[in-house]
Each structure stands twice: as C-alpha cells, then as structure tokens.
Design a protein around this motif. Sequence first.
Motif: not given
Length: 53
Positions: A18-36
């Motif tokens: 997704r683009p940020a409001a300033d159109d200069l940066t972006a960010w991503a969303t996702f689910r992440l699993a980790s197993t120690p």
Amino acid sequence: MEAQLTVTGWVGTDVELRPAADDLTAWATFRLASTPRFHRNGEWQDGNTTWNL
C-alpha cells in the motif's frame, strides 16, 4: 531515517503493498508465522508456532 529488519518465518497470506499518504513511501501487510527451535538433550526441537498479524 531508514531501518532494516530481517525476520525468518512463513508468510501465511498474500502480501498487500500500500502506498503511504505522501506517495514517497509504501508499506506492506501480511501474516507471518514463526516457530522457535531449541537444542535439548542433544536434539533440535521445535517450539509452538506463533502467528502474527
């Protein structure tokens, strides 16, 4: 300011970029699993898997 982060795990959903409001940066969303993993009694064992949003 710039930050770098390395995470090892399993991506559980599609990554939404997704683009940020300033159109200069972006960010991503996702689910992440980790197993120690830990070494016990001469063997590697897996801990409980944790899912993060």
